[in-house]
Scaffold this motif. Structure first.
Motif, PDB file in Angstrom:
ATOM      1  N   VAL A 143     -50.541 -92.757  26.450  1.00  0.00           N
ATOM      2  CA  VAL A 143     -49.774 -93.089  25.260  1.00  0.00           C
ATOM      3  C   VAL A 143     -48.280 -92.943  25.532  1.00  0.00           C
ATOM      4  O   VAL A 143     -47.466 -93.800  25.174  1.00  0.00           O
ATOM      5  CB  VAL A 143     -50.188 -92.188  24.075  1.00  0.00           C
ATOM      6  CG1 VAL A 143     -49.235 -92.366  22.894  1.00  0.00           C
ATOM      7  CG2 VAL A 143     -51.616 -92.503  23.657  1.00  0.00           C
ATOM      8  N   VAL A 144     -47.904 -91.856  26.189  1.00  0.00           N
ATOM      9  CA  VAL A 144     -46.493 -91.627  26.503  1.00  0.00           C
ATOM     10  C   VAL A 144     -45.967 -92.709  27.441  1.00  0.00           C
ATOM     11  O   VAL A 144     -44.870 -93.252  27.230  1.00  0.00           O
ATOM     12  CB  VAL A 144     -46.301 -90.230  27.127  1.00  0.00           C
ATOM     13  CG1 VAL A 144     -44.871 -90.052  27.615  1.00  0.00           C
ATOM     14  CG2 VAL A 144     -46.636 -89.149  26.103  1.00  0.00           C
ATOM     15  N   GLU A 145     -46.732 -93.057  28.464  1.00  0.00           N
ATOM     16  CA  GLU A 145     -46.287 -94.057  29.433  1.00  0.00           C
ATOM     17  C   GLU A 145     -46.097 -95.427  28.788  1.00  0.00           C
ATOM     18  O   GLU A 145     -45.208 -96.185  29.160  1.00  0.00           O
ATOM     19  CB  GLU A 145     -47.296 -94.163  30.580  1.00  0.00           C
ATOM     20  CG  GLU A 145     -47.421 -92.905  31.421  1.00  0.00           C
ATOM     21  CD  GLU A 145     -46.188 -92.626  32.268  1.00  0.00           C
ATOM     22  OE1 GLU A 145     -45.254 -93.447  32.264  1.00  0.00           O
ATOM     23  OE2 GLU A 145     -46.165 -91.585  32.942  1.00  0.00           O
ATOM     24  N   ARG A 146     -46.931 -95.754  27.805  1.00  0.00           N
ATOM     25  CA  ARG A 146     -46.872 -97.074  27.187  1.00  0.00           C
ATOM     26  C   ARG A 146     -45.915 -97.113  25.997  1.00  0.00           C
ATOM     27  O   ARG A 146     -45.036 -97.970  25.916  1.00  0.00           O
ATOM     28  CB  ARG A 146     -48.284 -97.479  26.742  1.00  0.00           C
ATOM     29  CG  ARG A 146     -48.397 -98.857  26.105  1.00  0.00           C
ATOM     30  CD  ARG A 146     -48.191 -99.952  27.131  1.00  0.00           C
ATOM     31  NE  ARG A 146     -48.360-101.263  26.537  1.00  0.00           N
ATOM     32  CZ  ARG A 146     -49.412-102.048  26.758  1.00  0.00           C
ATOM     33  NH1 ARG A 146     -50.371-101.655  27.559  1.00  0.00           N
ATOM     34  NH2 ARG A 146     -49.493-103.241  26.198  1.00  0.00           N
ATOM     35  N   VAL A 147     -46.069 -96.182  25.079  1.00  0.00           N
ATOM     36  CA  VAL A 147     -45.303 -96.219  23.826  1.00  0.00           C
ATOM     37  C   VAL A 147     -43.881 -95.697  24.012  1.00  0.00           C
ATOM     38  O   VAL A 147     -42.945 -96.189  23.388  1.00  0.00           O
ATOM     39  CB  VAL A 147     -46.038 -95.412  22.734  1.00  0.00           C
ATOM     40  CG1 VAL A 147     -45.228 -95.395  21.440  1.00  0.00           C
ATOM     41  CG2 VAL A 147     -47.423 -95.996  22.486  1.00  0.00           C
ATOM     42  N   PHE A 148     -43.728 -94.686  24.886  1.00  0.00           N
ATOM     43  CA  PHE A 148     -42.409 -94.066  25.074  1.00  0.00           C
ATOM     44  C   PHE A 148     -41.824 -94.396  26.448  1.00  0.00           C
ATOM     45  O   PHE A 148     -41.152 -93.560  27.054  1.00  0.00           O
ATOM     46  CB  PHE A 148     -42.527 -92.547  24.900  1.00  0.00           C
ATOM     47  CG  PHE A 148     -42.996 -92.132  23.542  1.00  0.00           C
ATOM     48  CD1 PHE A 148     -42.110 -92.042  22.472  1.00  0.00           C
ATOM     49  CD2 PHE A 148     -44.336 -91.848  23.311  1.00  0.00           C
ATOM     50  CE1 PHE A 148     -42.552 -91.661  21.220  1.00  0.00           C
ATOM     51  CE2 PHE A 148     -44.786 -91.461  22.053  1.00  0.00           C
ATOM     52  CZ  PHE A 148     -43.891 -91.376  21.006  1.00  0.00           C
ATOM     53  N   SER A 149     -42.078 -95.582  26.929  1.00  0.00           N
ATOM     54  CA  SER A 149     -41.613 -95.954  28.269  1.00  0.00           C
ATOM     55  C   SER A 149     -40.093 -95.860  28.396  1.00  0.00           C
ATOM     56  O   SER A 149     -39.565 -95.444  29.436  1.00  0.00           O
ATOM     57  CB  SER A 149     -42.078 -97.367  28.619  1.00  0.00           C
ATOM     58  OG  SER A 149     -41.607 -98.300  27.654  1.00  0.00           O
ATOM     59  N   LEU A 150     -39.372 -96.212  27.325  1.00  0.00           N
ATOM     60  CA  LEU A 150     -37.906 -96.170  27.384  1.00  0.00           C
ATOM     61  C   LEU A 150     -37.372 -94.740  27.299  1.00  0.00           C
ATOM     62  O   LEU A 150     -36.284 -94.447  27.815  1.00  0.00           O
ATOM     63  CB  LEU A 150     -37.307 -97.002  26.244  1.00  0.00           C
ATOM     64  CG  LEU A 150     -37.619 -98.500  26.267  1.00  0.00           C
ATOM     65  CD1 LEU A 150     -36.985 -99.196  25.069  1.00  0.00           C
ATOM     66  CD2 LEU A 150     -37.122 -99.129  27.567  1.00  0.00           C
ATOM     67  N   GLN A 151     -38.142 -93.841  26.662  1.00  0.00           N
ATOM     68  CA  GLN A 151     -37.699 -92.456  26.509  1.00  0.00           C
ATOM     69  C   GLN A 151     -38.360 -91.522  27.520  1.00  0.00           C
ATOM     70  O   GLN A 151     -38.079 -90.321  27.517  1.00  0.00           O
ATOM     71  CB  GLN A 151     -38.025 -91.953  25.091  1.00  0.00           C
ATOM     72  CG  GLN A 151     -37.329 -92.700  23.977  1.00  0.00           C
ATOM     73  CD  GLN A 151     -38.137 -93.888  23.473  1.00  0.00           C
ATOM     74  OE1 GLN A 151     -39.236 -94.133  23.934  1.00  0.00           O
ATOM     75  NE2 GLN A 151     -37.571 -94.637  22.548  1.00  0.00           N
ATOM     76  N   ARG A 152     -39.203 -92.069  28.375  1.00  0.00           N
ATOM     77  CA  ARG A 152     -40.015 -91.225  29.262  1.00  0.00           C
ATOM     78  C   ARG A 152     -39.170 -90.274  30.090  1.00  0.00           C
ATOM     79  O   ARG A 152     -39.541 -89.107  30.293  1.00  0.00           O
ATOM     80  CB  ARG A 152     -40.866 -92.117  30.182  1.00  0.00           C
ATOM     81  CG  ARG A 152     -41.726 -91.364  31.182  1.00  0.00           C
ATOM     82  CD  ARG A 152     -42.814 -90.581  30.460  1.00  0.00           C
ATOM     83  NE  ARG A 152     -43.686 -89.891  31.387  1.00  0.00           N
ATOM     84  CZ  ARG A 152     -43.460 -88.681  31.867  1.00  0.00           C
ATOM     85  NH1 ARG A 152     -42.366 -88.017  31.487  1.00  0.00           N
ATOM     86  NH2 ARG A 152     -44.302 -88.112  32.697  1.00  0.00           N
TER      87      ARG A 152
END
Length: 249
Positions: free
Chosen positions: A177-186
């Motif tokens: 979920v983090v890799e996909r949804v928060f890719s810009l904030q990762r």
């Protein structure tokens, strides 16, 4: 190849496509509530549901809805069920929804926070404020753990704003979920703790008017998942979750 043979081949292909479309249109339709973000994250699960439906003589239609509305409309009978429901501990499905007892996938839920924040020890978790998404039931266990309250947002992308503004300390989420949804904030996020907060399994649900289909879908989904080697992995005891595992009947 002659022009006549080429045209004949095109005609046969068009006939096959038309026949398949006609056959599909004649099948009874099961309309399942679906959350758009989950369809993007777990396409193999939705494909398995579609294939299982065809195997049983049904066409599956996924109806994208916000999480809270998805559960409400499926339970009310406006739809035939839910495509994916991540189980909460100690809870059975909604009153009118029956669980199809075949896990579609399994994920480890980790503690995520701003990279500049200090990581807590496990016994400090109750004093960290979580933020979650309205209607996503797997957050409820983490909310219950907190002694300092919790925050909720409508969209996943709003979570990072809550962390950045200091209105919440962390959010629980699987890595995918983090890799996909928060890719810009990762790059501004980090995970804490050596073990996941919890381990979640997702299931298909059907309205009780389709009770006779529940065991049939469980068997068909098992076959479909085995074919694509997507059966949920066995969780090692060395990575046991910090919170109790979800209740599954």
């Amino acid at each position: 190849m002659s022009w006549f043979a080429y045209c004949k081949r095109l005609f046969i292909i068009a006939l096959l496509i038309t026949s398949q479309a006609s056959l599909s249109a004649e099948l009874p339709v099961l309309r399942l509530a679906s959350i758009k973000q989950l369809r993007a994250l777990y396409p193999h699960a939705h494909q398995a549901i579609s294939n299982a439906g065809l195997e049983l003589g049904y066409q599956i239609e996924f109806v994208d809805l916000p999480a809270a509305r998805a559960s409400r409309q499926a339970n009310a009978g406006d739809l035939d069920g839910e495509a994916l429901r991540v189980r909460s501990p100690g809870k059975s499905p909604s009153a009118n929804l029956l669980l199809v007892d075949q896990p579609l996938f399994q994920s480890e839920v980790w503690y995520w926070t701003n990279k500049n924040n200090h990581c807590p020890k496990p016994d400090q978790l109750p004093y960290r404020k979580p933020v979650g998404i309205i209607g996503w039931q797997y957050f409820e266990q983490v909310y219950a753990l907190s002694r300092v309250g919790h925050e909720q947002v409508i969209e996943p992308t709003k979570i990072f704003d809550m962390l950045r503004r200091g209105r919440a300390d962390y959010f629980p989420a699987p890595l995918e979920v983090v890799e996909r949804v928060f890719s810009l904030q990762r790059e501004h996020l980090k995970t804490c703790l050596k073990r996941p907060l919890s381990i979640r399994s997702a299931y298909m649900l059907l309205h009780r008017r389709h009770q006779e289909l529940v065991p049939k879908f469980a068997a068909a989904l098992g076959k479909q998942l085995a074919r694509v080697a997507a059966t949920p992995p066995v969780v090692s005891s060395s990575r046991s979750p910090l919170l109790p595992s979800p209740y599954v009947p």
